[in-house]
Design an enzyme around this catalytic site. Structure first.
Site, mmCIF file in Angstrom:
data_model
loop_
_atom_site.group_PDB
_atom_site.id
_atom_site.type_symbol
_atom_site.label_atom_id
_atom_site.label_comp_id
_atom_site.label_asym_id
_atom_site.label_seq_id
_atom_site.Cartn_x
_atom_site.Cartn_y
_atom_site.Cartn_z
ATOM 1 N N ALA A 111 -7.414 6.980 0.517
ATOM 2 C CA ALA A 111 -6.935 5.672 0.042
ATOM 3 C C ALA A 111 -6.084 4.898 1.043
ATOM 4 O O ALA A 111 -5.465 3.899 0.680
ATOM 5 C CB ALA A 111 -6.188 5.802 -1.289
ATOM 6 N N ALA A 112 -6.063 5.331 2.311
ATOM 7 C CA ALA A 112 -5.320 4.546 3.320
ATOM 8 C C ALA A 112 -5.944 3.154 3.440
ATOM 9 O O ALA A 112 -5.235 2.143 3.546
ATOM 10 C CB ALA A 112 -5.346 5.258 4.664
ATOM 11 N N GLY A 113 -7.274 3.097 3.398
ATOM 12 C CA GLY A 113 -7.960 1.804 3.466
ATOM 13 C C GLY A 113 -7.629 0.935 2.255
ATOM 14 O O GLY A 113 -7.571 -0.294 2.355
ATOM 15 N N ASP A 114 -7.391 1.579 1.120
ATOM 16 C CA ASP A 114 -7.046 0.827 -0.095
ATOM 17 C C ASP A 114 -5.627 0.264 0.022
ATOM 18 O O ASP A 114 -5.351 -0.861 -0.415
ATOM 19 C CB ASP A 114 -7.161 1.723 -1.330
ATOM 20 C CG ASP A 114 -8.569 2.260 -1.502
ATOM 21 O OD1 ASP A 114 -9.522 1.575 -1.085
ATOM 22 O OD2 ASP A 114 -8.721 3.378 -2.036
HETATM 23 O O1 RIB Z 1 -10.601 5.228 -1.301
HETATM 24 C C1 RIB Z 1 -10.229 6.412 -1.949
HETATM 25 C C2 RIB Z 1 -10.884 6.502 -3.283
HETATM 26 O O2 RIB Z 1 -12.277 6.657 -3.116
HETATM 27 C C3 RIB Z 1 -10.471 7.680 -4.129
HETATM 28 O O3 RIB Z 1 -9.336 7.421 -4.908
HETATM 29 C C4 RIB Z 1 -11.731 7.985 -4.939
HETATM 30 O O4 RIB Z 1 -11.588 7.756 -6.303
HETATM 31 C C5 RIB Z 1 -12.822 7.125 -4.323
HETATM 32 O O5 RIB Z 1 -13.078 6.015 -5.081
#
Ligand code: RIB
Length: 298
Positions: free
Chosen positions: A246-249
């Protein structure tokens, strides 16, 4: 009041840490099993929600199952200050699930079962976005492709092309900012963005599709940005990664907040890189999203 709509997936992440990621056919022993709220869309909404100043509104548009995982996701979103009015529920399929393994270097493998995310339909999204009337709409690719297309024309569109998939050229013309990582850049352009020349070529290939700004996320190297006229290289702080999930998120959610709040491109990208760097120093997806204070951003 700036409004940011995040359209996308919500998953429950089932995570096991292991010394080395298993190869096909191999069984490895792991440890520290945890169940964490995740999904690229919900992660980006939580990232944005934690960072947003009073007066900036973050709204998540998604679909969850009527089950305990769905409830936990709603709690995580609302706990971060995200408006969940436009989250749809279904009793036909369970909430999305992701099976994640994380190795000692913080690298991961992720397998997603879309579950309820597959039922996020274009009509629901169009209705929600019409009502929200966002300045920025953030979308990723863990929802049906037609639903992604429903986001065009609603605010400035930030597309996080994850997991990578080729999209209709007509849609790409509506994208303000695209934020692929290295593997997504390769999938979309056939170019590995290893050096400056490769980054320029890859970005040019994306700009030629009508996308207005390209941000290549380069992991520990930070990011490269161009709009075809000028370019920026934003370095990342050196950190010890424990979990890159989730770093990209974190990056996408932060970028949306700082752009929506009126920061210039360089300032918004610098803050987004700092938020992503913070997230890799903490385990899990939504649990690793920083506040402004934690990421040391103004
Ligand atoms: O970007 C990370 C996410 O990718 C995780 O939280 C997982 O659920 C997938 O969607």
């Amino acid at each position: 009041m700036p409004r940011i709509a995040v359209v996308g997936s919500a998953n429950m992440d089932l995570v096991v840490r292991c010394a080395a990621l298993p190869r096909p056919g191999e069984t490895v022993v792991g440890r520290d099993f945890s169940t964490n709220p995740g999904g690229k869309g919900a992660n980006q909404a939580v990232a944005a929600g934690r960072l947003a100043r009073v007066g900036t509104q973050v709204l998540f548009v998604g679909c969850i199952g009527e089950d305990t995982h769905g409830k936990a996701l709603i709690e995580s979103l609302t706990g971060a200050g995200v408006d969940v009015t436009h989250v749809k529920t279904t009793n036909l399929v369970p909430t999305g699930t992701a099976l994640i393994t994380v190795n000692e270097r913080g690298e991961n493998t992720i397998v997603v079962d879309h579950g309820a995310n597959a039922l996020l339909d274009p009509d629901h999204v169009r209705r929600a976005l019409k009502e929200i009337d966002p300045e920025y709409t953030l979308v990723q690719l863990e929802i049906p492709e037609v639903t992604v297309y429903a986001c065009e024309r609603f605010g400035k569109l930030i597309l996080d092309p994850a997991p990578a998939r080729l999209l209709e050229p007509e849609f790409l013309e509506h994208v303000e900012v695209i934020t692929p990582n290295e593997s997504e850049t390769l999938a979309l352009t056939g170019i590995v963005p290893l050096d400056e020349f490769a980054q320029q070529r890859a970005a040019r290939a994306l700009l030629e599709k009508g996308i207005k700004q390209v941000v290549l996320k380069l992991g520990a190297e930070g990011c490269y940005w161009t709009d075809g006229r000028t370019e920026l290289h934003i370095p990342a702080p050196r950190v010890e990664a424990v979990d890159t999930t989730a770093a990209g998120d974190a990056f996408a959610g932060a970028l949306a907040v700082f752009l929506a709040e009126g920061l210039d491109t360089e300032g918004a990208l610098t803050n987004a890189v700092k938020c992503a760097s913070y997230s890799v120093t903490h385990p899990g997806a939504q649990g690793s999203m920083p506040t402004r204070f934690q990421a040391n951003v103004k």
